[in-house]
Design an enzyme around this catalytic site. Structure first.
Site, PDB file in Angstrom:
ATOM      1  N   SER A   1       0.828  -1.212   0.000  1.00  0.00           N
ATOM      2  CA  SER A   1       0.000   0.000   0.000  1.00  0.00           C
ATOM      3  C   SER A   1       0.863   1.264   0.000  1.00  0.00           C
ATOM      4  O   SER A   1       0.490   2.274  -0.615  1.00  0.00           O
ATOM      5  CB  SER A   1      -0.984   0.002   1.176  1.00  0.00           C
ATOM      6  OG  SER A   1      -0.322   0.194   2.397  1.00  0.00           O
TER       7      SER A   1
ATOM      8  N   HIS B   1       8.876   3.177   8.661  1.00  0.00           N
ATOM      9  CA  HIS B   1       8.678   2.322   9.840  1.00  0.00           C
ATOM     10  C   HIS B   1       7.422   2.796  10.571  1.00  0.00           C
ATOM     11  O   HIS B   1       7.257   4.003  10.783  1.00  0.00           O
ATOM     12  CB  HIS B   1       9.901   2.416  10.759  1.00  0.00           C
ATOM     13  CG  HIS B   1       9.779   1.560  11.972  1.00  0.00           C
ATOM     14  ND1 HIS B   1       9.874   0.183  11.921  1.00  0.00           N
ATOM     15  CD2 HIS B   1       9.517   1.864  13.270  1.00  0.00           C
ATOM     16  CE1 HIS B   1       9.700  -0.315  13.135  1.00  0.00           C
ATOM     17  NE2 HIS B   1       9.479   0.684  13.970  1.00  0.00           N
TER      18      HIS B   1
ATOM     19  N   GLU C   1       1.277   7.094   6.978  1.00  0.00           N
ATOM     20  CA  GLU C   1       2.396   6.593   6.163  1.00  0.00           C
ATOM     21  C   GLU C   1       2.212   6.994   4.707  1.00  0.00           C
ATOM     22  O   GLU C   1       3.155   7.423   4.034  1.00  0.00           O
ATOM     23  CB  GLU C   1       2.487   5.059   6.254  1.00  0.00           C
ATOM     24  CG  GLU C   1       2.865   4.555   7.629  1.00  0.00           C
ATOM     25  CD  GLU C   1       2.995   3.035   7.658  1.00  0.00           C
ATOM     26  OE1 GLU C   1       3.489   2.457   6.681  1.00  0.00           O
ATOM     27  OE2 GLU C   1       2.606   2.431   8.671  1.00  0.00           O
TER      28      GLU C   1
HETATM   29  C1  GRF Z   1       3.954  -0.653   6.670  1.00  0.00           C
HETATM   30  O1  GRF Z   1       3.289  -0.509   7.890  1.00  0.00           O
HETATM   31  C2  GRF Z   1       5.356  -0.146   6.784  1.00  0.00           C
HETATM   32  O2  GRF Z   1       5.492   0.919   7.686  1.00  0.00           O
HETATM   33  C3  GRF Z   1       6.097  -1.350   7.306  1.00  0.00           C
HETATM   34  O3  GRF Z   1       5.498  -2.436   6.662  1.00  0.00           O
HETATM   35  C4  GRF Z   1       4.164  -2.115   6.305  1.00  0.00           C
HETATM   36  C5  GRF Z   1       4.036  -2.341   4.839  1.00  0.00           C
HETATM   37  O4  GRF Z   1       2.714  -2.150   4.386  1.00  0.00           O
HETATM   38  N1  GRF Z   1       7.511  -1.197   7.081  1.00  0.00           N
HETATM   39  P1  GRF Z   1       2.422  -2.002   2.850  1.00  0.00           P
HETATM   40  O5  GRF Z   1       2.959  -3.263   2.176  1.00  0.00           O
HETATM   41  O6  GRF Z   1       3.081  -0.768   2.362  1.00  0.00           O
HETATM   42  O7  GRF Z   1       0.925  -1.922   2.739  1.00  0.00           O
END
Ligand code: GRF
Length: 219
Positions: free
Chosen positions: A15, A112, A177
C-alpha cells in the site's frame, strides 16, 4: 532537472508502494517509480505495479539457499539494469547486509510504523498500546546498517485513543504513512535534505511553532 529513478522494494501488499506510484503520476513530482522488486514472488504489490505499467520483478530469496551475498548481487543487478537512483523500502522484510546498505548510503529510504527511535522492530502498534503511549505514528528515514535506525527525514503522529485496538491504530498510522512517504521522497529527490551529524536538515521548510502536547493543557 530530470526526475530521479526510484525502485520500491516490497514483500507484501504494497500500500505504501501504491501511494508512491500515485504521487509520481504527477509529472511535476521529482521522482518516477520505474521498478518494483520483491523478494517474494507472491507479493500482492507486484501485480498492482504491473497493472500500473511499472516493471515488477521478483528476486526470490528462497532460491539463494541462505546465501545473502548472492541474493543481494541479484538484487543489485536488477537495480543497475533499471539505472536506479533511489530505493524506497516499503514493507521489505529482508535484512540487508552492511555492504549493500553502504553501497546505497543516503540513497535508500525506509518507512517504519512508529515514531523512531521508539518501537523499533515488529508489532509496533501493539507495543505502543501496551506501553500506554499517547502519541504514535510513522517515520521515514535513511537506511543504515542498524535496523530501524538512520537519519529521520519525516515523521507523522497520530493520537492514541482510549478505545484503540491494534487494528484501529494501525489503520490511522497507515493513512499517515501514505502521506509522509511521498512527501519525504519528494524532499530527497529535490535535493533538499542535508545530513549533518546524523540529523536531516531540510531546506525550505518553515520551522514548526505549534507545540504538540497530548493531553492538551486545560484552558
Ligand atoms: C507498513 O506498515 C510499513 O510501515 C512497514 O510495513 C508495512 C508495509 O505495508 N515497514 P504495505 O505493504 O506498504 O501496505
Amino acid at each position: 532537472m530530470s526526475r530521479k529513478r526510484v525502485a520500491v522494494l516490497i514483500s507484501g501488499r504494497g500500500s505504501n508502494m501504491a501511494a508512491l506510484i500515485d504521487a509520481a503520476k504527477d509529472k511535476n513530482y521529482p521522482a518516477e517509480i520505474v521498478l518494483v522488486a520483491s523478494n517474494r514472488p507472491d507479493a500482492g504489490g507486484l501485480a498492482a505495479a504491473r497493472d500500473a505499467g511499472i516493471a515488477a520483478e521478483a528476486v526470490d530469496h528462497t532460491q539463494f539457499n541462505k546465501d545473502r551475498p548472492a541474493f543481494e548481487r541479484a538484487l543489485q543487478a536488477v537495480l543497475e539494469a533499471h539505472r536506479i537512483d533511489l530505493i524506497c523500502l516499503a514493507g521489505f522484510m529482508r535484512l540487508l547486509s552492511p555492504g549493500f546498505v553502504e553501497q546505497w548510503q543516503n540513497r535508500m529510504l525506509n518507512i517504519h510504523p512508529a515514531l523512531l527511535p521508539a518501537f523499533k522492530g515488529l508489532d509496533t502498534h501493539k507495543r505502543a498500546l501496551d506501553a500506554g503511549a499517547k502519541v504514535h505514528g510513522a517515520t521515514v528515514h535513511f537506511v543504515v546498517p542498524e535496523m530501524d535506525a538512520g537519519p529521520v527525514i519525516m515523521q507523522g503522529a497520530v493520537k492514541v485513543r482510549d478505545d484503540d485496538n491494534e487494528q484501529s491504530l494501525a489503520a490511522r498510522v497507515l493513512a499517515v504513512e501514505h502521506r509522509i512517504y511521498p512527501e519525504a521522497l519528494r524532499l530527497v529527490a529535490e535535493g533538499r535534505v542535508r545530513i549533518v551529524d546524523g540529523r536531516c536538515l531540510i531546506d525550505g521548510v518553515p520551522a514548526p511553532d505549534a507545540s504538540q502536547i497530548e493531553p492538551a493543557d486545560p484552558v
